[in-house]
Scaffold this motif. Sequence first.
Motif, PDB file in Angstrom:
ATOM      1  N   ALA A   1       0.825  -1.205   0.000  1.00  0.00           N
ATOM      2  CA  ALA A   1       0.000   0.000   0.000  1.00  0.00           C
ATOM      3  C   ALA A   1       0.863   1.260   0.000  1.00  0.00           C
ATOM      4  N   LEU A   2       1.948   1.246   0.762  1.00  0.00           N
ATOM      5  CA  LEU A   2       2.851   2.403   0.795  1.00  0.00           C
ATOM      6  C   LEU A   2       3.553   2.599  -0.539  1.00  0.00           C
ATOM      7  N   GLU A   3       3.951   1.507  -1.174  1.00  0.00           N
ATOM      8  CA  GLU A   3       4.597   1.631  -2.482  1.00  0.00           C
ATOM      9  C   GLU A   3       3.646   2.249  -3.504  1.00  0.00           C
ATOM     10  N   ALA A   4       2.381   1.812  -3.479  1.00  0.00           N
ATOM     11  CA  ALA A   4       1.400   2.376  -4.403  1.00  0.00           C
ATOM     12  C   ALA A   4       1.218   3.866  -4.163  1.00  0.00           C
ATOM     13  N   ARG A   5       1.178   4.287  -2.893  1.00  0.00           N
ATOM     14  CA  ARG A   5       1.035   5.709  -2.571  1.00  0.00           C
ATOM     15  C   ARG A   5       2.263   6.494  -3.037  1.00  0.00           C
ATOM     16  N   ALA A   6       3.462   5.955  -2.798  1.00  0.00           N
ATOM     17  CA  ALA A   6       4.682   6.649  -3.191  1.00  0.00           C
ATOM     18  C   ALA A   6       4.801   6.740  -4.710  1.00  0.00           C
ATOM     19  N   LEU A   7       4.433   5.687  -5.425  1.00  0.00           N
ATOM     20  CA  LEU A   7       4.464   5.731  -6.885  1.00  0.00           C
ATOM     21  C   LEU A   7       3.528   6.803  -7.424  1.00  0.00           C
ATOM     22  N   GLU A   8       2.343   6.884  -6.844  1.00  0.00           N
ATOM     23  CA  GLU A   8       1.377   7.896  -7.279  1.00  0.00           C
ATOM     24  C   GLU A   8       1.896   9.301  -6.999  1.00  0.00           C
ATOM     25  N   ARG A   9       2.496   9.487  -5.850  1.00  0.00           N
ATOM     26  CA  ARG A   9       2.970  10.807  -5.444  1.00  0.00           C
ATOM     27  C   ARG A   9       4.167  11.253  -6.268  1.00  0.00           C
ATOM     28  N   ASN A  10       5.068  10.321  -6.611  1.00  0.00           N
ATOM     29  CA  ASN A  10       6.350  10.701  -7.189  1.00  0.00           C
ATOM     30  C   ASN A  10       6.459  10.441  -8.686  1.00  0.00           C
ATOM     31  N   ALA A  11       5.351  10.001  -9.312  1.00  0.00           N
ATOM     32  CA  ALA A  11       5.419   9.595 -10.723  1.00  0.00           C
ATOM     33  C   ALA A  11       5.974  10.694 -11.622  1.00  0.00           C
ATOM     34  N   GLY A  12       5.565  11.939 -11.424  1.00  0.00           N
ATOM     35  CA  GLY A  12       6.014  13.014 -12.298  1.00  0.00           C
ATOM     36  C   GLY A  12       6.923  14.013 -11.627  1.00  0.00           C
ATOM     37  N   SER A  13       7.372  13.722 -10.414  1.00  0.00           N
ATOM     38  CA  SER A  13       8.170  14.696  -9.683  1.00  0.00           C
ATOM     39  C   SER A  13       9.652  14.557  -9.998  1.00  0.00           C
ATOM     40  N   GLY A  14      10.402  15.588  -9.632  1.00  0.00           N
ATOM     41  CA  GLY A  14      11.841  15.552  -9.772  1.00  0.00           C
ATOM     42  C   GLY A  14      12.329  15.864 -11.173  1.00  0.00           C
ATOM     43  N   LEU A  15      13.563  15.493 -11.443  1.00  0.00           N
ATOM     44  CA  LEU A  15      14.226  15.763 -12.716  1.00  0.00           C
ATOM     45  C   LEU A  15      14.442  14.452 -13.458  1.00  0.00           C
ATOM     46  N   ILE A  16      13.840  14.328 -14.623  1.00  0.00           N
ATOM     47  CA  ILE A  16      13.989  13.146 -15.469  1.00  0.00           C
ATOM     48  C   ILE A  16      14.764  13.550 -16.715  1.00  0.00           C
ATOM     49  N   VAL A  17      15.804  12.801 -17.038  1.00  0.00           N
ATOM     50  CA  VAL A  17      16.601  13.045 -18.238  1.00  0.00           C
ATOM     51  C   VAL A  17      16.410  11.865 -19.183  1.00  0.00           C
ATOM     52  N   CYS A  18      16.069  12.160 -20.436  1.00  0.00           N
ATOM     53  CA  CYS A  18      15.869  11.136 -21.461  1.00  0.00           C
ATOM     54  C   CYS A  18      16.966  11.253 -22.518  1.00  0.00           C
ATOM     55  N   ASN A  19      17.460  10.129 -22.968  1.00  0.00           N
ATOM     56  CA  ASN A  19      18.561  10.068 -23.927  1.00  0.00           C
ATOM     57  C   ASN A  19      18.042   9.643 -25.295  1.00  0.00           C
ATOM     58  N   GLU A  20      18.023  10.583 -26.231  1.00  0.00           N
ATOM     59  CA  GLU A  20      17.683  10.278 -27.615  1.00  0.00           C
ATOM     60  C   GLU A  20      18.888  10.474 -28.524  1.00  0.00           C
ATOM     61  N   ALA A  21      20.099  10.389 -27.932  1.00  0.00           N
ATOM     62  CA  ALA A  21      21.320  10.405 -28.731  1.00  0.00           C
ATOM     63  C   ALA A  21      21.534   9.024 -29.352  1.00  0.00           C
ATOM     64  N   ASP A  22      22.612   8.880 -30.102  1.00  0.00           N
ATOM     65  CA  ASP A  22      22.868   7.638 -30.819  1.00  0.00           C
ATOM     66  C   ASP A  22      23.520   6.568 -29.959  1.00  0.00           C
ATOM     67  N   GLY A  23      23.896   6.907 -28.735  1.00  0.00           N
ATOM     68  CA  GLY A  23      24.532   5.947 -27.834  1.00  0.00           C
ATOM     69  C   GLY A  23      24.382   6.393 -26.400  1.00  0.00           C
ATOM     70  N   ASP A  24      25.134   5.767 -25.499  1.00  0.00           N
ATOM     71  CA  ASP A  24      25.017   6.060 -24.079  1.00  0.00           C
ATOM     72  C   ASP A  24      25.468   7.477 -23.753  1.00  0.00           C
ATOM     73  N   ILE A  25      24.892   8.035 -22.700  1.00  0.00           N
ATOM     74  CA  ILE A  25      25.370   9.291 -22.142  1.00  0.00           C
ATOM     75  C   ILE A  25      25.617   9.104 -20.648  1.00  0.00           C
ATOM     76  N   ALA A  26      26.536   9.889 -20.115  1.00  0.00           N
ATOM     77  CA  ALA A  26      26.779   9.961 -18.673  1.00  0.00           C
ATOM     78  C   ALA A  26      26.321  11.333 -18.210  1.00  0.00           C
ATOM     79  N   THR A  27      25.502  11.382 -17.170  1.00  0.00           N
ATOM     80  CA  THR A  27      24.880  12.635 -16.765  1.00  0.00           C
ATOM     81  C   THR A  27      25.234  12.993 -15.329  1.00  0.00           C
ATOM     82  N   ALA A  28      25.205  14.284 -15.066  1.00  0.00           N
ATOM     83  CA  ALA A  28      25.420  14.818 -13.723  1.00  0.00           C
ATOM     84  C   ALA A  28      24.423  15.952 -13.502  1.00  0.00           C
ATOM     85  N   ILE A  29      24.170  16.275 -12.250  1.00  0.00           N
ATOM     86  CA  ILE A  29      23.227  17.340 -11.927  1.00  0.00           C
ATOM     87  C   ILE A  29      23.860  18.326 -10.961  1.00  0.00           C
ATOM     88  N   GLY A  30      23.368  19.552 -11.009  1.00  0.00           N
ATOM     89  CA  GLY A  30      23.684  20.562 -10.022  1.00  0.00           C
ATOM     90  C   GLY A  30      22.388  21.108  -9.468  1.00  0.00           C
TER      91      GLY A  30
END
Length: 336
Positions: free
Chosen positions: A202-231
């Motif tokens: 039940a807690l996992e379901a609540r946390a998934l609902e709460r956090n599904a769109g939160s925070g910073l999501i980075v998507c990679n549509e380059a031709d290969g792997d990327i390594a990412t960092a945040i500030g």
Amino acid sequence: MMRLPVRIAACLALLGLAAFAAPRAGAAEICNETSYVTHIAAAWAVEGGVAIEGWTRVRPGECAEVAQEVDLDASTQPLFFYAKSTTAYLGGVREWRGTVPLCVDETDFQVVANTRCAALGLASRDFFMREGDARERTVLVEPSEFGRRAQVAGIQRLLQSAGYAVTGIDGYDGRSTRRAVARFQSEAGISGNPGDAALIDALEARALERNAGSGLIVCNEADGDIATAIGHRAGEIWQSRGWWRIHAGECARLLASRLETDNAFVYAERVSGQGRRPMSGGNERFCLAPARFVSEGRTECAERGYTAAGFRRVPQPENGGVRVTLTEADFQGLRQ
């Protein structure tokens, strides 16, 4: 994604896991001594490639049988495993991995494949290997080894991710944990004592609902792997940290906490066999290190043993979250 350790369970009685039933003949067992709900993929060699299957969900403090088609008594072939946490958690997905790249899918799957994952429409993950007697039982752990306290630690971590005040993740059922559980049950309409497994679900379901769109999501549509960092600003302190490896065509949540203002920044390098190509267009300076790092402050990088790089400010978040997509065109700088 954060990588966490794996340990062979040579003597479960010493680890506080003697109460778990032994696996049936021919099955391998994975036990979860972490504070995360995990999903497990297993693999073994077969004629024509490698049989890979996932995902087996394992709650904190529980064990599960995997690779049930392998006769461990008759076979000397190694087994391969990869584990990840669910996406419910603040701080993003955690991984338990090794160095053997094998194919996985995002949803439940069974496949016989080689390493040409992209051609099959699959992603690649680095599995760890178990040989000999070590194939029979493996324990996933964190640096804080919870042992028999893993179930309570799992409840505490999910409470935090669901937005409830818990003093810390220690695996002890203290006053703040009991208060947070009581508040959650009241708000969720759960009466009585549902049991730890049902409470975790039940807690996992609540946390998934709460956090599904939160925070910073980075998507990679380059031709290969990327390594990412945040500030970003952590309280009153500017902080940079990395690295997250994101495969082509995939996304990763680098910050899971809700973003209220555009005070987050992103940096990436395109990774290939010829080296690393830095992201272009960044004009906000933060500190970097070549290996996994956390740096507080964004000035005097060289004096503190770091290098400086230009990060990009992320767009204004909506509903506590923002998604940044990087393509091959974002990496036009000189190779490092």
